[in-house]
Design a protein around this motif. Structure first.
Motif: not given
Ligand SMILES: [Zn+2]
Lengths: 989, 85
Positions: B4-9, B55-57, B59-61
């Motif tokens: 659950d990425c805090p930026h992307c969900g 790393h959300h490589s 996604g939002c990085r």
């Molecule tokens: Zn993200």
């Protein structure tokens, strides 16, 4: 051919739709709605395969996915598929199936002699026999075993069909669409939950299609039709028939295989054959029912011996008689409904043999033998009678003629998918089977999979677990669903009975692997006294059916042999997939050219039109060389390109280099942290070579970085490391130095970049730049500038050189790449400008001793590469401290050197090792290796670069290069890695 | 597994790259080799609840601190590294 075993009426088949099919080349007919198994049985075909090890005749045991015997090869050519279970293959017009594992024919199988050699083929036979000598394995033993123990043949041509992958999300995944699953889906759907319900059958309904049952006055199939109609009316419900939930994974993730076109001769146009679904579900309900157990008795594998539930399915659903004269045996209440259903389908019940002394229906209207067992099935290629005797009596007391034996040993909850996350099932004496706790977090087990075997109980359980799932998700359902009125035969009462202890003949526990009770006992005697060990030793529970029918019987036999209990023995671990999943489905679209994404540079089309032969560099396609008319080898082309470049001017596409735009007041300070050398003092309009370490002190990457403005740098990376370097920079900035005011972004794909190299590079470039002074004084080596070319096209120019020539790299926005490239080609025409590819580029960088991928392999230090002095003494940078470790400073480390063959005609090969001449060729004498090699047309010799212990002090030494892979050795001389223009006069010119 | 990425969900795990457990703070430049060996090589290697860098490589990085169970893959929390500091 008439269908002699088809009842006159009844079943869920469409008798008006006659389907023709062939089995082993012979023509038969069946009806729409048949499986291959039901159609074969209807035609009186009992013998459908030969067993794995003994090549014994085998028939049809079950009516479902758990089938261990009736494995057939389906179709031919590229669509040939071995090991399909005839019990789940839907019949279609023109179906073509063949039996497996027989030679020369199914009825006369040469290797069935194996069954008389039985004692020699007992547990561990392969391990014991084919041991010695080792050299016999591949040429002799393996071939014997392969021929004898095959499970069908795979297609030998490419699969013409395509396969897809897809994702789906839902609130509730219902696994299995029998009474439990349907009622659960209805309950959740009525409350508005997003429901996904999947069942591996062609038709929803499960046991309601197989058994004679009435729900609310409707027969089972009619109730199912109404349930499907209601589910179809909800937009938030997705129904997946012909779909197996084959795996349960972390955090509510499930693997599903949807068979879209398997029931057709070939998939409909523009549709996939199968689709592999990944489903993310908040909750799931496992309603996969139960699998019936055989009873282990002598020659219990004769064709015509069948599970009772399967016989009822064939009678009720398909209107097919398992036999005309049937012996029914078992240990539970299912005996009564079996007698009733088979009788209704027109069979005569020859006898009922019940292991129980009392209980069950008293008057079935046929001879009942109580406290009795079938001790042995009689007959050869199909069953012709049975010998019966008292439980534990040790002898046969009577012979009964029959043409089918149907048996029920009770039901085992089908909990395989629930165990995939590692939880172990435990033995439940009450239901005589292994179960899991009903509540498994996000999954709930319900109905027959939870040991509830009556339809009313399953319907109630489905509604109840769906209601609690809705509660857990904070959704409100219609509580207290009205109880349904169910009418069906008795079920449930069972006395444990697994195997006849002193039977004659072979008593099979695992049909598919030909594992008998004796094999299991022998395994224990030989010390394999856990279920997991016995499984591996005997192969019990392996192969395509994974022991679905035999696991509890095997556990019972092992428990007795060990003097232990079934609970203590346990069952072996089940892992995904629940049933086989084809490679095609796993691959999906990633086949052939689509195996991975393709990256093309902006100038790709030009290269293609001009004879480029491409090479893959990661996902990129780069020109390896350009083939001119008359050239036949890559080396001819590459040599011409090198000589033309060094002699006049060449042009190369270097767009694949990683480019990272770094901006901000602290951009220089940030680069200082990343590179071993310093950046804050680099003048605007200048480029510099940079070397980057990992924190452990080894080299990570290199490249040229330019300062375009006070707060603006442009970094380049090697093609291969563009991604990892970017991730590393994210890490350094976000975690290590968040206080630095810097921003960066990858611009690799935004810029087309090309190298113009050679003595006429400046003159060529002069023809494209708009009013820009290219003189050595105005734009010296390592200059970097913004400019325009070709009348206003924005561009960046860098005076850097990988080839060692007077050289420039020109970058333009990607969509202008071809225009710029063509402009340079035109401007260079008077100098016979020559495009060059990766081979020529490699040759020139090796001539210059420039390291690339083979040298930056993660094991080299800056000092190994001869760049130790680049380390800044005055600033901190990644890798600074650990690069100072004593072992990394040793003079005896392998250092970069040049390699020349003593005989100039000798080919130098990368991967060869360097040894003192005459030394024994063992690792202790290894002095280094050749990392890159090329033909050098400039030096008219093969050359290489490589690493040699203390190599910088050993220039002039002669060593033996030993290429163990190509089995070659040759004398080499160690030289400086800078083999062409060592003083760098050309590039400063 | 999903994170659950805090930026992307909530996103699928193939969008993410794991680096390993969150190390101690990077030592000062003058801290010496022992401190760096400890920082680079010595992991707790926890069986069970582990705090890791992801790393959300794809996604939002953003680099994330993910608390995860190494036995069951259960994820307890996901925050951006900048929030953790
Ligand atoms: Zn993200």
């Amino acid at each position: 051919m008439p269908q002699l075993f088809r009842s006159v009426s009844g079943g869920l088949i469409n008798r008006s739709e006659l389907l023709r099919f062939t089995f082993d080349g012979k023509d038969y007919t069946g009806y729409e709605g048949d499986t291959l198994a039901s159609a074969l049985l209807a035609n009186g075909v009992r013998l459908v395969g030969r067993s794995f090890k003994y090549h014994r005749p085998r028939g049809i045991l079950t009516a479902g996915v758990e089938e261990p015997n009736a494995l057939v090869e389906l179709r031919s050519g590229g669509r040939q598929e071995p090991n399909t279970r005839a019990t789940v293959v839907e019949l279609y017009d023109g179906l073509d199936a063949n039996s497996q594992n027989r030679w020369p024919s199914l009825k006369f199988d040469f290797l069935s002699i194996n069954q008389y050699a039985g004692p020699f083929l007992s547990a561990g036979f392969y391990y014991k026999t084919f041991m010695w000598p080792p050299s016999f394995w591949e040429p002799v033993y393996e071939r014997i075993i392969r021929r004898a123990a095959g499970l069908g043949f795979a297609a030998e041509s490419n699969d013409p069909d395509h396969y897809e992958k897809a994702n789906a999300h839902c609130d509730l995944l219902v696994i299995g669409a029998g009474p439990t699953g349907l009622q659960a889906a209805l309950t959740a759907a009525r409350a508005g939950a997003r429901v996904l319900i999947a069942d591996d059958g062609s038709r929803f309904g499960g046991a309601l299609l197989d058994e004679r049952v009435t729900i609310d006055g409707k027969d089972g199939a009619a109730w199912v039709d109404a349930a499907i109609a209601e589910l179809e009316s909800y937009a938030h419900v997705r129904m997946f028939p012909r779909t197996t939930v084959f795996g349960r994974y972390d955090a509510g993730t499930y693997g599903l295989l949807e068979r879209i076109g398997d029931h057709l001769a070939e998939p409909a146009p523009y549709t996939a054959r199968q689709c592999l679904w990944r489903v993310f579900a908040k909750r799931s309900i496992l309603a996969t029912g139960a699998i019936e157990r055989p009873i282990v008795f002598g020659d219990n594998d004769r064709p015509g011996v069948m599970l009772a539930g399967a016989a009822r399915t064939y009678a009720n659903r398909y209107g097919v008689q398992a036999g005309k004269k049937v012996v029914v045996c078992g240990n539970n209440d299912d005996i009564a409904r079996t007698v009733a259903d088979l009788g209704a389908a027109g069979a005569t019940i020859a006898a009922v043999v019940d292991t129980r002394a009392t209980g069950g229906a008293e008057d079935l209207g046929r001879p009942i033998y109580r406290n009795s067992v079938v001790r042995r099935a009689l007959g050869g290629q199909y069953v012709q009678g049975v010998e019966i005797g008292e439980v534990g009596g040790g002898i046969s007391t009577e012979k009964i003629d029959c043409d089918a034996v149907v048996m029920t040993g009770g039901w085992s909850p089908n909990i395989y998918v629930a165990t995939h996350l590692g939880q172990k099932p435990s033995y439940d004496e009450k239901i005589v089977g292994f179960t899991m706790p009903s509540d498994l977090g996000e999954m709930t087990i319900a109905g027959a999979a939870n040991g509830i075997y009556d339809t009313a109980g399953c319907l109630a359980a489905g509604a109840a677990v769906a209601t609690s799932a809705l509660d857990a998700m904070g959704m409100s359902g219609a509580k207290g669903d009205t109880a349904l009125d169910v009418d069906e035969g008795p079920s449930g009462q069972i006395e444990p009975f697994f195997y006849v202890k002193d039977a004659t003949g072979k008593c099979f526990v695992d049909f598919q692997n030909d594992v008998t009770d004796k094999d299991l006992k022998l395994a224990i005697q030989e010390g394999y006294d856990s279920a997991e060990h016995a499984k591996r030793y005997t192969t019990f529970g392996m192969a395509t059916d994974q022991g679905k029918t035999g696991s509890l019987n095997g556990a019972a036999i092992l428990a007795d042999a060990l003097g232990s209990s079934i609970a203590d023995v346990g069952v072996t671990t089940a892992r995904p997939p629940y049933t086989p999943v084809s490679f095609g489905a796993w691959a999906g679209h990633a086949v052939g050219e689509e195996f991975q994404p393709t990256r093309r540079t902006p100038m790709h089309d030009w290269h293609e039109e001009n004879g480029a032969v491409f090479v893959e560099a990661g996902l990129w396609y780069r020109p390896a060389y350009y083939r001119e008319p008359g050239e036949t080898t890559w080396q001819e082309s590459s040599d011409r390109e090198v000589l033309a470049t060094r002699g006049s001017v060449g042009l190369s596409d270097v767009s694949t280099l990683g480019k990272i735009d770094v901006q901000g007041p602290d951009a220089g300070a940030f680069l200082n942290k990343l590179y071993v050398n310093g950046w804050t003092k680099l003048a605007v309009g200048k480029a510099r070579y940079g070397l980057m370490l990992r924190e452990d002190g080894f080299v990570m990457d290199d490249g040229t970085t330019s300062r375009l403005d006070e707060d603006h740098y442009l970094m380049t990376t090697t093609t291969a490391n563009a991604g990892p370097v970017m991730a590393h920079m994210d890490y350094c900035h976000q975690i290590l130095w968040p206080e630095l005011d810097v921003q960066f972004v990858s611009v690799t794909e935004q810029w087309a970049q090309m190298a113009i190299a050679g003595p006429n590079a400046r003159k060529t470039l002069q023809g494209v730049v708009d009013d820009f002074d290219l003189s050595n004084e105005a734009f010296p080596f390592m200059g970097a500038a913004n400019l325009t070319i070709l009348g206003g096209m924005p561009a960046r120019l860098f005076r850097i050189s990988f080839s060692g020539e007077l050289a420039y790299e020109l970058a333009v926005p990607a969509d202008l790449g071809i225009a710029a490239w063509k402009g340079i080609m035109a401007a260079g025409a008077p100098y016979n400008i020559t495009p060059y590819g990766l081979e020529a580029l490699g040759a020139m960088r090796i001539e210059k001793g420039h390291p690339a991928g083979p040298e930056l392999d993660g094991r080299t230090t800056a000092d190994d590469l001869g760049m130790g002095r680049m380390h800044s003494k005055i600033k901190d940078f990644i890798g600074k401290t650990l690069a100072e470790r004593p072992a990394l400073k040793e003079t005896n480390r392998p250092q970069l050197v040049g390699i020349r063959p003593v005989d100039a005609s000798e080919r130098v090969s990368a991967g060869a090792h360097l040894l003192p001449p005459g030394a024994e060729q063992v690792i202790a004498n290894d002095q280094g290796w050749i990392s890159s090699a090329s033909h050098s047309p400039t030096l008219e010799s093969w050359i290489g670069i490589g690493f040699l212990k203390n190599g910088r002090d050993r220039i002039g030494e002669r060593l033996l290069a030993v290429d163990f892979v190509r089995e070659r050795e040759y004398q080499v001389e160690i030289v400086s890695p800078h083999m062409v223009d060592p003083k760098g006069e050309k590039l400063h010119g | 597994m999903r994170i659950d990425c805090p930026h992307c969900g909530l996103r699928s795990n193939e969008e993410f790259t794991i680096k390993g457990e969150v190390p101690k703070a990077r030592p000062d430049a003058e801290a010496g080799q022992d401190a760096y060996v400890d920082y680079v090589y010595i992991d707790k290697n926890t069986r069970g609840r582990n705090v890791e860098h992801w790393h959300h490589s794809g996604g939002c990085r953003a680099w994330l601190v993910v608390e995860r169970n190494t036995i069951t893959h259960e994820i307890y929390s996901v925050i951006d590294v900048q929030e953790a500091q």
